[in-house]
Design an enzyme around this catalytic site. Sequence first.
Site, short mmCIF file in Angstrom:
data_model
loop_
_atom_site.label_atom_id
_atom_site.label_comp_id
_atom_site.label_asym_id
_atom_site.label_seq_id
_atom_site.Cartn_x
_atom_site.Cartn_y
_atom_site.Cartn_z
CE LYS A 22 -16.00 -8.85 -39.95
NZ LYS A 22 -17.08 -8.96 -40.86
CG ASN A 23 -20.41 -9.73 -39.93
OD1 ASN A 23 -19.65 -8.82 -40.12
ND2 ASN A 23 -20.07 -11.31 -40.39
NE ARG A 94 -18.40 -10.12 -50.19
CZ ARG A 94 -19.64 -9.79 -51.50
NH1 ARG A 94 -18.71 -8.98 -52.43
NH2 ARG A 94 -20.96 -9.31 -51.28
CB CYS A 118 -13.70 -11.96 -50.67
SG CYS A 118 -14.43 -12.98 -50.22
NE ARG A 123 -18.81 -12.86 -49.85
CZ ARG A 123 -18.14 -12.30 -49.02
NH1 ARG A 123 -17.32 -12.73 -48.49
NH2 ARG A 123 -18.64 -11.71 -47.64
CB SER A 165 -29.08 -12.70 -49.24
OG SER A 165 -28.17 -11.40 -49.17
CB VAL A 166 -26.81 -11.40 -43.72
CG1 VAL A 166 -26.24 -10.62 -43.45
CG2 VAL A 166 -26.35 -13.39 -43.72
CG ASP A 307 -18.96 -15.53 -40.68
OD1 ASP A 307 -19.99 -14.63 -40.27
OD2 ASP A 307 -19.15 -16.14 -41.67
CB ILE A 329 -23.37 -20.18 -46.73
CG1 ILE A 329 -23.92 -20.89 -45.44
CG2 ILE A 329 -24.00 -18.82 -46.83
CD1 ILE A 329 -25.60 -20.90 -45.78
NE ARG A 399 -12.00 -8.07 -44.57
CZ ARG A 399 -12.56 -8.07 -44.96
NH1 ARG A 399 -11.86 -9.49 -45.73
NH2 ARG A 399 -13.93 -8.21 -44.95
C1 EPZ Z 1 -22.73 -11.46 -44.16
O1 EPZ Z 1 -22.27 -11.90 -45.66
C2 EPZ Z 1 -21.29 -11.49 -43.09
N1 EPZ Z 1 -20.76 -10.05 -43.79
C3 EPZ Z 1 -20.48 -13.26 -43.79
O2 EPZ Z 1 -19.21 -12.69 -43.06
C4 EPZ Z 1 -20.87 -14.62 -43.64
O3 EPZ Z 1 -19.98 -15.15 -43.57
C5 EPZ Z 1 -22.62 -13.93 -44.23
O4 EPZ Z 1 -23.23 -12.86 -44.27
C6 EPZ Z 1 -23.67 -15.39 -44.48
O5 EPZ Z 1 -23.73 -15.45 -42.69
C7 EPZ Z 1 -21.20 -9.13 -42.80
O6 EPZ Z 1 -22.18 -8.96 -42.88
C8 EPZ Z 1 -20.29 -8.02 -42.63
P1 EPZ Z 1 -24.75 -13.51 -47.69
P2 EPZ Z 1 -23.43 -11.21 -47.40
O7 EPZ Z 1 -25.23 -12.66 -49.11
O8 EPZ Z 1 -24.09 -10.46 -46.66
C9 EPZ Z 1 -24.88 -15.74 -52.37
C10 EPZ Z 1 -17.12 -12.52 -41.69
O9 EPZ Z 1 -16.57 -13.60 -41.53
N2 EPZ Z 1 -25.61 -14.10 -52.86
O10 EPZ Z 1 -25.66 -14.17 -46.80
O11 EPZ Z 1 -22.67 -11.03 -48.39
C11 EPZ Z 1 -23.70 -15.23 -51.81
O12 EPZ Z 1 -22.48 -15.97 -52.96
C12 EPZ Z 1 -18.52 -12.56 -43.16
O13 EPZ Z 1 -17.33 -11.75 -41.20
C13 EPZ Z 1 -25.46 -14.61 -54.03
O14 EPZ Z 1 -25.49 -14.98 -54.48
O15 EPZ Z 1 -23.43 -12.98 -47.09
C14 EPZ Z 1 -23.69 -16.75 -49.66
O16 EPZ Z 1 -23.66 -17.77 -51.47
C15 EPZ Z 1 -17.49 -13.59 -44.02
N3 EPZ Z 1 -26.21 -12.98 -54.55
C16 EPZ Z 1 -24.37 -16.98 -50.21
O17 EPZ Z 1 -25.93 -15.89 -51.31
C17 EPZ Z 1 -26.39 -11.74 -53.93
O18 EPZ Z 1 -26.64 -10.78 -54.13
C18 EPZ Z 1 -24.71 -16.03 -48.38
O19 EPZ Z 1 -24.16 -15.24 -48.70
C19 EPZ Z 1 -26.02 -11.91 -51.87
C20 EPZ Z 1 -25.26 -13.22 -51.49
#
Ligand code: EPZ
Length: 420
Positions: A22-23, A94, A118, A123, A165-166, A307, A329, A399
């Site tokens: 999915k991701n 998101r 969420c 987020r 950040s992913v 995850d 995270i 989802r």
């Molecule tokens: C991706 O979310 C995944 N979703 C998430 O999987 C996964 O948990 C997450 O990466 C971490 O591995 C998808 O790929 C669709 P991040 P993402 O940006 O990109 C903060 C699942 O269960 N942050 O790496 O949103 C954020 O709040 C989902 O499949 C900021 O502060 O995660 C978090 O604390 C859940 N500002 C941390 O960074 C930003 O602009 C990591 O978030 C972006 C993120």
Amino acid sequence: MQKLLIKGGKKLSGEVVISGSKNASLPIIISSLLFDDLVHFENVPKVRDIFTLINLIKVLGREVEFNEEKEILKISNKNKNKYFAPYSIMRTMRAGVLVLAPLLAKFGKARVSLPGGCSIGARPVNLHLEALKKLGAKINVKNGYIDAIAPKGLSGSNIKFPSISVGATESIIIAAVLAKGITKISNAAIEPEIIDLINFLNKCGADIEYNSQRKIIIKGVKFLYPVRYRIIPDRIEAATYAVAALITNGKLLIKKVNNEHLKNIFNVLKKIGANIKIFKDSFVIFRKRKLKPFKIITKPYPGFPTDMQAQFMALATQIKGSSVINEEIFENRFLHVSELMRMGADIKIKKQKAVINGIKNLNSAEVMATDLRASVSLVLAALSATGTTTINRIYHLDRGYSKLEKKLNLCGANIKRVND
Ligand code: EPZ
């Protein structure tokens, strides 16, 4: 709404076929907005987030055909391009915020709803927006919408993310592939899903290099030519079923995986007491001996994935002794704890740390799913509990897990899906 009724206590045994990631699918499908020609993806998982994204891509003017049984997705550009991503779609998924990047790169404008938080956290998307501004975008956030323009197009820049950040890494990769000049990203996320996005774009003519020191270099190109592309297997789905085998003291053959992407999780499972036999694109897992308590800290890849945190917590409730889980995270990713405690689990939370004292057996209860991975941790707990557990609001589960109860029932589980 629907719920699952799960009669626990059965040892799982049999084969599970893993679906596409999915991701990886979400950013790769979104990057197809960069293309003028038909784009063809294989191994696209039949999960709710994909259907939500298909709606969004259609609203943005593309024609989409999803052959669910063959898991083939085709996207064609009918030149009716739109640049508006509404809140009604964005609030349920998101990852939709990623459409900002291709719309700016291709058309120089976009109006995208803020995705909103969420259950697992606020987020924010500040890292996406700050980095896009460095590529030349003018961004204004007001009334819940992101208004972005790039009147002179996007130009390469040096971007050092203050935190990993992913999504923000994906945004910049997609935005920079057609930008003028070179973009250098440091402190990038390097999850397998990001590497899959890079591999897809490079096969289409992009020029992207990366290394394990979290550096990504993107040289802007003039055109991209879509190729038929197969999405990688879902490592989180595969690891979830691995935990299902252990928590029920069963034995599963888990097929159509990429074992390379699971190495970090296999190491933890083996330390806990799993026996894992690796084959080309599958593995067998069962308990080698009595499971031992463990300590995990969630980290960006190649660290332990957030995850999988909820799923390992469910497993810890069945392991005698004290296990410790630090969630580093997301700020609010312990929503499954109260539901596991309703089933008799002994868990204490202090800020981002959970201490789980394993007990003999969980007991069945009526519980509520709150987010995708929390939901599946309740399924795992229910599989090992005595009696029949009811899990409400399972749209969260749908989802990210394709045909979950079908796959588990084929291995001896007793799960029924019923309407409320
Ligand atoms: C991706 O979310 C995944 N979703 C998430 O999987 C996964 O948990 C997450 O990466 C971490 O591995 C998808 O790929 C669709 P991040 P993402 O940006 O990109 C903060 C699942 O269960 N942050 O790496 O949103 C954020 O709040 C989902 O499949 C900021 O502060 O995660 C978090 O604390 C859940 N500002 C941390 O960074 C930003 O602009 C990591 O978030 C972006 C993120």
